[in-house]
Design a protein around this motif. Structure first.
Motif, PDB file in Angstrom:
ATOM      1  N   UNK A   1       0.821  -1.225   0.000  1.00 34.44           N
ATOM      2  CA  UNK A   1       0.000   0.000   0.000  1.00 34.44           C
ATOM      3  C   UNK A   1       0.848   1.265   0.000  1.00 34.44           C
ATOM      4  N   UNK A   2       2.179   1.138   0.251  1.00 33.71           N
ATOM      5  CA  UNK A   2       3.097   2.284   0.226  1.00 33.71           C
ATOM      6  C   UNK A   2       4.468   1.779  -0.181  1.00 33.71           C
ATOM      7  N   UNK A   3       5.302   2.715  -0.519  1.00 34.60           N
ATOM      8  CA  UNK A   3       6.648   2.337  -0.917  1.00 34.60           C
ATOM      9  C   UNK A   3       7.363   1.635   0.225  1.00 34.60           C
ATOM     10  N   UNK A   4       8.105   0.610  -0.154  1.00 37.59           N
ATOM     11  CA  UNK A   4       8.850  -0.157   0.829  1.00 37.59           C
ATOM     12  C   UNK A   4      10.334   0.047   0.627  1.00 37.59           C
ATOM     13  N   UNK A   5      11.039  -0.051   1.715  1.00 38.12           N
ATOM     14  CA  UNK A   5      12.503   0.004   1.620  1.00 38.12           C
ATOM     15  C   UNK A   5      13.069  -1.392   1.438  1.00 38.12           C
ATOM     16  N   UNK A   6      12.376  -2.384   1.948  1.00 36.47           N
ATOM     17  CA  UNK A   6      12.797  -3.763   1.719  1.00 36.47           C
ATOM     18  C   UNK A   6      11.611  -4.708   1.987  1.00 36.47           C
ATOM     19  N   UNK A   7      11.715  -5.912   1.376  1.00 37.45           N
ATOM     20  CA  UNK A   7      10.727  -6.964   1.605  1.00 37.45           C
ATOM     21  C   UNK A   7      11.482  -8.282   1.721  1.00 37.45           C
ATOM     22  N   UNK A   8      11.153  -9.030   2.762  1.00 36.08           N
ATOM     23  CA  UNK A   8      11.817 -10.302   3.016  1.00 36.08           C
ATOM     24  C   UNK A   8      10.785 -11.446   2.945  1.00 36.08           C
ATOM     25  N   UNK A   9      11.171 -12.521   2.248  1.00 38.71           N
ATOM     26  CA  UNK A   9      10.340 -13.733   2.190  1.00 38.71           C
ATOM     27  C   UNK A   9      10.832 -14.696   3.263  1.00 38.71           C
ATOM     28  N   UNK A  10       9.965 -15.018   4.199  1.00 32.89           N
ATOM     29  CA  UNK A  10      10.292 -16.037   5.202  1.00 32.89           C
ATOM     30  C   UNK A  10       9.791 -17.373   4.644  1.00 32.89           C
ATOM     31  N   UNK A  11      10.689 -18.247   4.257  1.00 37.15           N
ATOM     32  CA  UNK A  11      10.379 -19.483   3.509  1.00 37.15           C
ATOM     33  C   UNK A  11      10.905 -20.690   4.270  1.00 37.15           C
TER      34      UNK A  11
END
Length: 468
Positions: A53-63
């Protein structure tokens, strides 16, 4: 005043604190090509794509899975920091779960809902229990299958004629001849496997013997004809061109040898204008449910007067119709006997007759009354006739046998013969069910008028035997 200022400052501080804790966190949503939750895939990799919904500085996938988890950095798509993705590769077959951790520009983190995905790259192993590589005689066959894992869709194709979806177990209907069935199975991950079975459907011939009886032995007089009557019905599909062969047991306990077509052959021969031991159904080719009836006229010549087994073997020119033989009939060939019926009691003439009159007809000539029948089952018969002198015992007078004449050809005196006291042949080789009509006349010489009585003898012997 000091008290009021202190309260105002505290109020302002509380408002500032409340404003700080009311700040929003980034909302994260999964987007295609991310698989729906609890999906399965037959690939050993999968894309995880999100929007924020807003700009992100980072995104992490927990897999990970029950064995452990790892964090994988996601990449952002060109054109902004709202869309992020990662391709997770080199995955082993099992179920994984994952979630997304997203951080906005103010340093706030938010977590997405957790999802599950199953990696399944192995196709199901299929087993067909029925049909098997065998020959069947019923066109409706069980289709029984199984697999080593849950199957999402089952399909089959008979002789490569198109696919049919089914739920195990079911039945299939096949055509006569060589067949094959291919069974396909798709698991929930989209893996597909197939297996094929080859089998044959034989059509069958339902046969029966109406004559002679198959229940109890039947006696036939030697050198007489009888009927063999058999029926065949086509079952389970097309039977092609069907023919029947009438047989007897020449070399075994059951019928094994076609009956001879040569007149006089032993122990039987076919007594027809165009004799044939094998006859084709007149309505060939036979479709399912169609039938035909075949008959033969057979003469029992057997000189050994034995018991025999008779039957009809039906076969087809198709490669998939199984031959079949009727239940056998037991027949016994018995010697013939002379069996005849004389259909009158006496030969009477007009009373009175005037002496010295001639060619006086018997009263029964006009009907005609004087019939002799060679009965059914009798030998072919030679018929003889003789008579005695006619006597009047009171007067002691007699009238010679020769005064009585007979004819077996017409009611005409000129065709008649004089009666003799020795047997005379009047019919040679009369077959069973033969009627012979006789006519009689008397010549009365000048003699004393009275009643005269004599006896006429009709004798039958087996044709060709010595005369009586």
């Amino acid at each position: 005043m000091r008290v009021r200022l202190t309260l105002l400052a505290l109020y302002v501080f509380l408002l500032a604190s409340l404003s700080y804790f009311a700040m929003a966190f980034p909302a994260v949503d999964y987007v295609p090509p991310t698989l729906p939750n609890n999906s399965a895939t037959n690939l050993n990799w999968t894309y995880i794509n999100i929007t924020s919904s807003e700009n992100l500085t980072q995104a992490l996938l927990e897999w990970g899975n029950s064995s452990g988890f790892t964090n994988i950095s996601m990449s952002n798509s060109s054109g902004g920091n709202l869309t992020w993705y990662v391709n997770v590769t080199g995955l082993a077959d099992r179920t994984y779960n994952y979630t997304i951790w997203a951080q906005n520009s103010t340093g706030n983190w938010n977590q997405s809902v957790r999802r599950f995905v199953t990696i399944d790259t192995i196709a199901p192993s299929i087993a067909i229990q029925s049909p098997q590589n065998a020959t069947y005689i019923n066109k409706v066959i069980d289709l029984n299958v199984s697999a080593d894992e849950p199957v999402d869709t089952w399909r089959y194709s008979i002789n490569d004629t198109g696919n049919t979806t089914f739920t195990p177990n079911t039945t299939i209907t096949v055509s006569a001849g060589a067949n094959n069935i291919t069974v396909y199975a798709n698991d929930t991950a989209g893996n597909m496997n197939r297996t094929i079975v080859y089998f044959t459907l034989n059509t069958t011939l339902d046969v029966s013997l109406a004559e002679p009886s198959t229940v109890s032995p039947t006696d036939f007089v030697q050198n007489t004809a009888f009927l063999v009557n058999a029926t065949v019905v086509c079952r389970q599909g097309s039977c092609g061109n069907v023919a029947g062969t009438v047989r007897y047991n020449k070399t075994s306990a059951n019928p094994d040898t076609p009956i001879n077509i040569t007149s006089g052959a032993q122990p039987f021969y076919i007594q027809e204008a165009s004799p044939a031991s094998t006859k084709s159904c007149p309505n060939n080719p036979l479709s399912e449910g169609q039938f035909c009836n075949l008959t033969w006229t057979v003469n029992a010549t057997d000189s050994t007067l034995s018991y025999w087994k008779l039957g009809v073997n039906f076969s087809s020119d198709s490669g998939w119709t199984v031959p079949n033989t009727t239940s056998p009939a037991t027949v016994s060939i018995v010697p013939c006997f002379v069996d005849l019926t004389v259909n009158w009691q006496s030969i009477n003439f007009q009373n009175p007759l005037i002496p010295d009159t001639y060619q006086n007809p018997a009263l029964g000539n006009a009907d005609p009354l004087y019939n002799i029948t060679v009965n059914s089952g009798s030998c072919n018969t030679d018929l003889y006739i003789k008579g005695t002198d006619m006597q009047n015992s009171t007067l002691g007078y007699s009238l010679g046998a020769g005064n009585l004449t007979w004819s077996n050809s017409s009611n005409t005196y000129s065709s008649s013969f004089n009666m003799t006291q020795a047997y005379s042949l009047f019919k040679f080789n009369a077959p069973p069910i033969t009627n012979v009509t006789m006519w009689y006349w008397i010549n009365v010489p000048p003699i004393f008028a009275a009643n005269y009585n004599g006896t006429v003898f009709i004798q039958g012997v087996k044709s060709g035997s010595s005369f009586p």
